[in-house]
Scaffold this motif. Structure first.
Motif, mmCIF file in Angstrom:
data_model
loop_
_atom_site.group_PDB
_atom_site.id
_atom_site.type_symbol
_atom_site.label_atom_id
_atom_site.label_comp_id
_atom_site.label_asym_id
_atom_site.label_seq_id
_atom_site.Cartn_x
_atom_site.Cartn_y
_atom_site.Cartn_z
ATOM 1 N N MET A 366 1.328 -3.222 -12.306
ATOM 2 C CA MET A 366 1.134 -2.444 -11.078
ATOM 3 C C MET A 366 0.771 -3.342 -9.908
ATOM 4 O O MET A 366 1.175 -3.095 -8.770
ATOM 5 C CB MET A 366 0.048 -1.395 -11.293
ATOM 6 N N LEU A 367 0.002 -4.398 -10.172
ATOM 7 C CA LEU A 367 -0.339 -5.345 -9.117
ATOM 8 C C LEU A 367 0.924 -6.002 -8.561
ATOM 9 O O LEU A 367 1.103 -6.102 -7.341
ATOM 10 C CB LEU A 367 -1.289 -6.408 -9.669
ATOM 11 N N MET A 368 1.795 -6.432 -9.447
ATOM 12 C CA MET A 368 3.033 -7.073 -9.006
ATOM 13 C C MET A 368 3.959 -6.094 -8.293
ATOM 14 O O MET A 368 4.618 -6.441 -7.311
ATOM 15 C CB MET A 368 3.752 -7.688 -10.211
ATOM 16 N N VAL A 369 4.000 -4.858 -8.777
ATOM 17 C CA VAL A 369 4.840 -3.841 -8.138
ATOM 18 C C VAL A 369 4.339 -3.554 -6.724
ATOM 19 O O VAL A 369 5.128 -3.415 -5.777
ATOM 20 C CB VAL A 369 4.876 -2.555 -8.988
ATOM 21 N N LEU A 370 3.019 -3.459 -6.565
ATOM 22 C CA LEU A 370 2.440 -3.226 -5.239
ATOM 23 C C LEU A 370 2.767 -4.379 -4.299
ATOM 24 O O LEU A 370 3.108 -4.170 -3.122
ATOM 25 C CB LEU A 370 0.925 -3.056 -5.366
ATOM 26 N N TYR A 371 2.661 -5.594 -4.808
ATOM 27 C CA TYR A 371 2.999 -6.781 -4.019
ATOM 28 C C TYR A 371 4.477 -6.745 -3.614
ATOM 29 O O TYR A 371 4.839 -7.069 -2.484
ATOM 30 C CB TYR A 371 2.694 -8.023 -4.849
ATOM 31 N N LEU A 372 5.333 -6.333 -4.557
ATOM 32 C CA LEU A 372 6.772 -6.274 -4.288
ATOM 33 C C LEU A 372 7.085 -5.231 -3.210
ATOM 34 O O LEU A 372 7.906 -5.465 -2.322
ATOM 35 C CB LEU A 372 7.529 -5.948 -5.573
ATOM 36 N N ILE A 373 6.417 -4.075 -3.272
ATOM 37 C CA ILE A 373 6.624 -3.029 -2.265
ATOM 38 C C ILE A 373 6.231 -3.532 -0.878
ATOM 39 O O ILE A 373 6.946 -3.324 0.111
ATOM 40 C CB ILE A 373 5.827 -1.766 -2.630
ATOM 41 N N ALA A 374 5.080 -4.216 -0.802
ATOM 42 C CA ALA A 374 4.624 -4.735 0.484
ATOM 43 C C ALA A 374 5.597 -5.769 1.035
ATOM 44 O O ALA A 374 5.886 -5.785 2.241
ATOM 45 C CB ALA A 374 3.229 -5.346 0.333
ATOM 46 N N ALA A 375 6.125 -6.641 0.171
ATOM 47 C CA ALA A 375 7.056 -7.683 0.622
ATOM 48 C C ALA A 375 8.364 -7.077 1.119
ATOM 49 O O ALA A 375 8.905 -7.496 2.150
ATOM 50 C CB ALA A 375 7.325 -8.668 -0.518
ATOM 51 N N ILE A 376 8.873 -6.080 0.400
ATOM 52 C CA ILE A 376 10.128 -5.441 0.813
ATOM 53 C C ILE A 376 9.935 -4.667 2.109
ATOM 54 O O ILE A 376 10.775 -4.702 3.016
ATOM 55 C CB ILE A 376 10.656 -4.521 -0.300
ATOM 56 N N TYR A 377 8.798 -3.960 2.212
ATOM 57 C CA TYR A 377 8.547 -3.194 3.441
ATOM 58 C C TYR A 377 8.365 -4.109 4.642
ATOM 59 O O TYR A 377 8.793 -3.790 5.755
ATOM 60 C CB TYR A 377 7.309 -2.310 3.274
ATOM 61 N N GLN A 378 7.735 -5.254 4.434
ATOM 62 C CA GLN A 378 7.566 -6.211 5.520
ATOM 63 C C GLN A 378 8.918 -6.657 6.057
ATOM 64 O O GLN A 378 9.157 -6.652 7.272
ATOM 65 C CB GLN A 378 6.776 -7.423 5.033
ATOM 66 N N LEU A 379 9.825 -7.031 5.165
ATOM 67 C CA LEU A 379 11.169 -7.441 5.584
ATOM 68 C C LEU A 379 11.919 -6.270 6.213
ATOM 69 O O LEU A 379 12.623 -6.440 7.215
ATOM 70 C CB LEU A 379 11.936 -7.988 4.378
ATOM 71 N N PHE A 380 11.749 -5.081 5.636
ATOM 72 C CA PHE A 380 12.476 -3.914 6.129
ATOM 73 C C PHE A 380 12.102 -3.569 7.561
ATOM 74 O O PHE A 380 12.973 -3.263 8.384
ATOM 75 C CB PHE A 380 12.214 -2.711 5.220
#
Length: 462
Positions: A366-380
Motif C-alpha cells: 500500500m505504501l508503494m501504491v500510494l507513492y505510485l499514485i502521487a507520482a502519476i498524479y504529479q506528472l498528470f
C-alpha cells in the motif's frame, strides 16, 4: 471615447488568498515565497531558506553514499532510487523558485490585482454588466479549481512524505516510551513474526526515514542523542520535499490556469469586436483592446511588432506588461524537462518495487501504491494544465475567424486578417525545447515507464 475598466469584486483578494493558502504556506516555510508577502524579517527569512536547503541537500548526499555502497543489491538500489530522484528534483525546484523570486513577485502581484484584466478598456455603450459578470464567473471558477487541486495534492504528497518521516518518528517514540526493544535503524524495515497457535502474524515496524549512509558516523549513529538528532534531520528532509513539491507544482498550476483563463476571455471578447451596435471607429477601438490583451498574455513576434508600428503608442505602452506566458515558460520550462525524465524513472521504479514487495504484506504494498499514485498524479497535472493552455491556443483562431468581419470596414478587415494569422501560432508550456506539456506527452511517459518496468522485471528474474 467613453470607456470603463473592469474592477474585481470586493472579496476577490480574499478569494485568492483562501484558494492559494497551501501554496503560500508551503513556499513560506521553505523561504522561497516573495519576501514582501511574509511577516518574517528579511534577514531571518533568508536564513530559513538556506537552512532548509542545507538539510535537504545533506540528505541527498547521504542517500548518494548509500546508493553507491549498495550497487550490488538490486532491492536496496530500487528502494533508494525513488526517494533519491524525488528529493533531488525537489531541491532543484526550490532553488529555481528562489532564483526567480522577483519575477514570481511581479507575476503574483499582477494575478492578485487582476492587472491584465484591469488594463482592458470597455465601451460604456456596450453591455458591460454582462461582460463583467462573465469575467467574475470565469475567475471564480479558476480559483475554486485551484483550491480543490491544492488541497488534494497537498494531502496526497503529505501522505507519502509522512510514511518516510512522521510514521517512523511516531513508531520510534512509541517504542521508546513503552520501553520496547526495537532496532534503531535508518535504512531497513523491521519485520517481527509472532506465532499464536498455527498462525504467523507479520508486524511491520517502519523505523526508516530514508536509505542513507553516514561515512564517519556509521558505527555510532544508533547511540543517543546522536540517533535522535540524525533522525530529526532526515525527517526534516521529508518535510522539505513535501513543501518544495507543493510550492513549485502548485505555483505552476496557478500560473498556467490563469494564463488559460485570460486566453479564454480573449476568445469571448473577440465576438464583441463585430457588435452591430458599434460604429466602425468603435469596432476598431475594441479590436485594438483585444490585440493589446493578446500581447500582454502571449509572446511577441517580430512580425507582430512590425504590425504594431502603425500604433506606436500602443506598442510602447504594452511592452512592459506583455509576455505573461513567455515569462511563465522561462521560470518552469527547464525544471519541466527534468521532471519528465525523473517521472519516467520514478513511476517505473516504484511499480517495480511494489511488485517485489507484493509477498511481504499489504502495508508495504500500500505504501508503494500510494507513492505510485502521487507520482502519476504529479506528472498528470503538469501535462493536463499544459493541455488546457494548448486547447485555448488552438481554439483562438476559430474564435477570431467566427467574428462577423465581413460586415466591417476594409481597415478592420485587413487588421483582423493579420490578427488571424498571428493567432494561429501554437502557445503551450514546454519542457525547454524538448516537448510540450500535453496529454500526449503524459501517455508517452507512461508507455516508456511501462517498457522500462518490463526490462527491470526481466533483469530481476535472471
Amino acid at each position: 471615447m467613453d470607456t470603463n475598466h473592469y474592477q474585481p469584486e470586493d472579496d476577490f483578494i480574499e478569494l485568492v488568498q483562501r484558494s492559494s493558502y497551501w501554496l503560500r504556506t508551503m513556499a513560506t516555510t521553505m523561504g522561497v515565497w516573495p519576501g514582501q508577502y511574509v511577516t518574517i524579517r528579511n534577514q531571518w527569512y533568508r536564513r530559513l531558506y538556506y537552512f532548509m536547503l542545507l538539510m535537504h541537500w545533506l540528505n541527498i548526499y547521504l542517500q548518494t553514499e548509500f546508493f553507491f555502497r549498495n550497487l550490488g543489491n538490486l532491492s536496496l538500489v530500487v528502494q533508494g532510487l525513488c526517494s533519491f530522484v524525488s528529493i533531488t528534483t525537489t531541491g532543484i525546484k526550490v532553488m529555481r523558485l528562489h532564483a526567480y523570486e522577483e519575477e514570481i513577485k511581479q507575476l503574483w502581484q499582477a494575478l492578485e490585482d487582476a492587472t491584465f484584466l484591469k488594463k482592458i478598456r470597455f465601451l460604456r455603450k456596450t453591455d458591460r454588466g454582462t461582460v463583467f459578470a462573465h469575467i467574475h464567473k470565469l475567475l471564480l471558477g479558476q480559483w475554486k479549481e485551484v483550491q480543490l487541486n491544492l488541497r488534494f495534492y497537498t494531502l496526497v504528497v503529505g501522505l507519502v512524505a509522512s510514511n518516510y518521516s512522521i510514521i517512523p518518528a511516531c513508531s520510534n517514540l512509541y517504542n521508546q516510551f513503552q520501553g520496547n526493544a526495537y532496532n534503531r535503524s535508518f535504512g531497513t524495515i523491521v519485520i517481527f513474526s509472532l506465532k499464536k497457535s498455527s498462525i504467523t502474524v507479520k508486524l511491520f515496524c517502519f523505523d526508516i526515514v530514508y536509505n542513507t549512509y553516514y561515512p564517519f558516523l556509521e558505527p555510532i549513529k544508533r547511540r543517543s542523542p546522536l540517533f535522535e538528532l540524525l533522525f530529526c534531520s532526515e525527517s526534516l528532509s521529508g518535510y522539505t520535499t513535501w513543501a518544495g513539491v507543493v510550492a513549485f507544482d502548485g505555483l505552476y498550476v496557478v500560473m498556467v490556469l490563469y494564463a488559460a483563463s485570460l486566453m479564454r476571455l480573449l476568445r469571448d471578447l473577440m465576438h464583441e469586436t463585430a457588435n452591430p451596435d458599434l460604429t466602425h471607429t468603435e469596432r476598431a477601438f475594441f479590436q485594438r483592446e483585444c490585440i493589446l490583451h493578446h500581447i500582454r498574455t502571449m509572446q511577441l513576434s517580430s512580425l507582430f511588432l512590425t504590425f504594431l508600428t502603425r500604433w506606436r503608442s500602443v506598442a510602447n505602452r504594452c511592452l512592459c506588461s506583455c509576455r505573461l506566458i513567455e515569462r511563465i515558460n522561462e521560470i518552469f520550462s527547464p525544471v519541466l524537462l527534468v521532471q519528465l525524465f525523473t517521472s519516467t524513472s520514478i513511476i517505473c521504479v516504484i511499480a517495480f518495487a511494489a511488485s517485489m514487495h507484493a509477498d511481504e504484506g499489504d502495508s508495504q504494498t500500500m505504501l508503494m501504491v500510494l507513492y505510485l499514485i502521487a507520482a502519476i498524479y504529479q506528472l498528470f497535472q503538469f501535462c493536463w494544465y499544459g493541455q488546457r493552455l494548448q486547447n485555448e491556443s488552438t481554439e483562438l483562431p476559430l474564435s477570431v475567424y467566427d467574428v462577423q468581419w465581413e460586415l466591417c470596414a476594409e481597415r478592420f478587415k485587413s487588421t483582423h486578417h493579420i490578427l488571424l494569422l498571428y493567432s494561429q501560432r501554437q502557445i503551450d508550456m514546454r519542457a525547454w525545447s524538448f516537448s510540450a506539456m500535453s496529454l500526449e506527452t503524459f501517455s508517452t511517459i507512461i508507455r516508456s515507464a511501462a517498457s522500462y518496468f518490463t526490462v527491470l522485471q526481466t533483469l530481476a528474474e535472471e
